[in-house]
Scaffold this active site. Sequence first.
Site, short mmCIF file in Angstrom:
data_model
loop_
_atom_site.label_atom_id
_atom_site.label_comp_id
_atom_site.label_asym_id
_atom_site.label_seq_id
_atom_site.Cartn_x
_atom_site.Cartn_y
_atom_site.Cartn_z
N ASP A 25 0.75 -1.22 0.15
CA ASP A 25 0.05 -0.02 0.08
C ASP A 25 0.83 1.32 -0.01
OD1 ASP A 25 -2.34 1.53 0.09
OD2 ASP A 25 -2.74 1.22 2.23
N ASN A 73 -10.70 -2.91 -5.14
CA ASN A 73 -10.22 -1.86 -5.94
C ASN A 73 -10.65 -1.66 -7.41
OD1 ASN A 73 -6.91 -2.86 -4.77
ND2 ASN A 73 -8.05 -1.08 -4.22
N TRP A 74 -11.78 -2.59 -7.89
CA TRP A 74 -12.72 -2.16 -9.05
C TRP A 74 -13.31 -0.70 -8.92
CZ3 TRP A 74 -11.34 -4.93 -12.91
CH2 TRP A 74 -10.99 -6.19 -12.92
N ARG A 76 -11.95 1.93 -7.92
CA ARG A 76 -11.17 3.02 -8.21
C ARG A 76 -11.65 3.67 -9.66
NH1 ARG A 76 -5.51 2.73 -5.71
NH2 ARG A 76 -6.18 1.61 -3.67
C1 IPE Z 1 -5.22 -2.83 -0.06
O1 IPE Z 1 -5.04 -1.49 -0.30
C2 IPE Z 1 -5.36 -3.58 -1.46
C3 IPE Z 1 -3.86 -3.59 -1.90
C4 IPE Z 1 -2.94 -3.01 -1.50
C5 IPE Z 1 -3.56 -4.29 -3.32
P1 IPE Z 1 -6.25 -0.07 -0.48
O2 IPE Z 1 -5.43 1.02 -0.36
O3 IPE Z 1 -6.92 -0.62 -1.54
O4 IPE Z 1 -7.12 -0.23 0.82
P2 IPE Z 1 -7.89 0.87 1.75
O5 IPE Z 1 -8.96 1.28 0.78
O6 IPE Z 1 -6.91 1.68 2.20
O7 IPE Z 1 -8.60 0.05 3.06
C1 IPE Z 2 -1.78 0.55 -3.38
O1 IPE Z 2 -1.37 1.81 -3.38
C2 IPE Z 2 -2.05 -0.44 -4.68
C3 IPE Z 2 -3.25 -0.61 -4.94
C4 IPE Z 2 -4.35 -0.62 -4.01
C5 IPE Z 2 -3.66 -1.39 -6.20
P1 IPE Z 2 -2.67 2.70 -3.25
O2 IPE Z 2 -3.00 3.40 -4.64
O3 IPE Z 2 -3.58 2.37 -2.47
O4 IPE Z 2 -1.90 3.83 -2.59
P2 IPE Z 2 -2.38 5.08 -1.45
O5 IPE Z 2 -3.20 4.28 -0.34
O6 IPE Z 2 -3.47 5.81 -2.34
O7 IPE Z 2 -1.38 5.88 -1.14
MG MG Z 3 -3.90 2.37 -0.46
#
Ligand code: IPE
Ligand code: IPE
Ligand code: MG
Length: 254
Positions: A25, A73-74, A76
């Site tokens: 993350d 994550n879909w 996003r």
């Molecule tokens: C968890 O991170 C998923 C991955 C690292 C692949 P997210 O950034 O999606 O999680 P939340 O939204 O902070 O809980």
């Molecule tokens: C983790 O990084 C990658 C995925 C969840 C795919 P993030 O994109 O969640 O990074 P932050 O949490 O916004 O910094």
């Molecule tokens: Mg994140």
Amino acid sequence: MSAGGTELSAPGPRHNPRHVAIIMDGNGRWAARRGLPPSAGHKAGVERIRDLIEACRDRGVEALTLFAFSSENWQRPPKEVELLMSLFHSYLRKEAQRMREEGVRLRVIGRRDRFSPRLQRAIVEAEEITREGAGGNLVIAADYGGQWDIAQAARALAEEVAAGLRSPESITEQALGDHMQLADLPPVDLLIRTSGEQRISNFILWQAAYSEFYFTDTLWPDFGESALDAAIAAYRQRDRRFGGRNEGGIAAQA
Ligand code: IPE
Ligand code: IPE
Ligand code: MG
């Protein structure tokens, strides 16, 4: 990662973890701090993976499971999802051959049916190319959710009951666990989450029952060998009791 030796068969405070899982993350924040879009963070994040596989192998870790894309994550923005899918595809195409040469066996866990047919093919091919790898396991969790994992195991068991292959009474923790992803690998000893968040975000809910958790503020694109060493050092200090009472603990003082 290594195939493991007898010295690794009993993980505990003095041993390195056999199975490490990481919630990668912080890519977005890494990019934002540089005035860049999230895509730049995701690209930098992918670059970390190769070194980390190597570092794990050097430290006797037999399995590394990486949370790359959650079932949530879909949600996003479509452009970001598109970029993540294309990074995943090019990662598989680029790295599978290298993994094969290094004896790393790759598998992808999660739903696959929501990926494009092209990406689904790349996953199957990468798994096929690395199938014989006996020098360690790399697991990529993509479109993975811990709740989905439990549900799919329950469904598989229900189908066996419906087909008359098992009785409802035979559905135990062991039976369900055997149908979960990662069942054939050593238990997850160490679960790391980068970027300062302290939650599991629907990652391995079942398999983390007795994992040691390690949270670090380091953002994923900055997570290198020394950060891994800090996590392993913390792990080695932990007193893993699994609900029991270790010798030299409170009982010894009473
Ligand atoms: C968890 O991170 C998923 C991955 C690292 C692949 P997210 O950034 O999606 O999680 P939340 O939204 O902070 O809980
Ligand atoms: C983790 O990084 C990658 C995925 C969840 C795919 P993030 O994109 O969640 O990074 P932050 O949490 O916004 O910094
Ligand atoms: Mg994140």
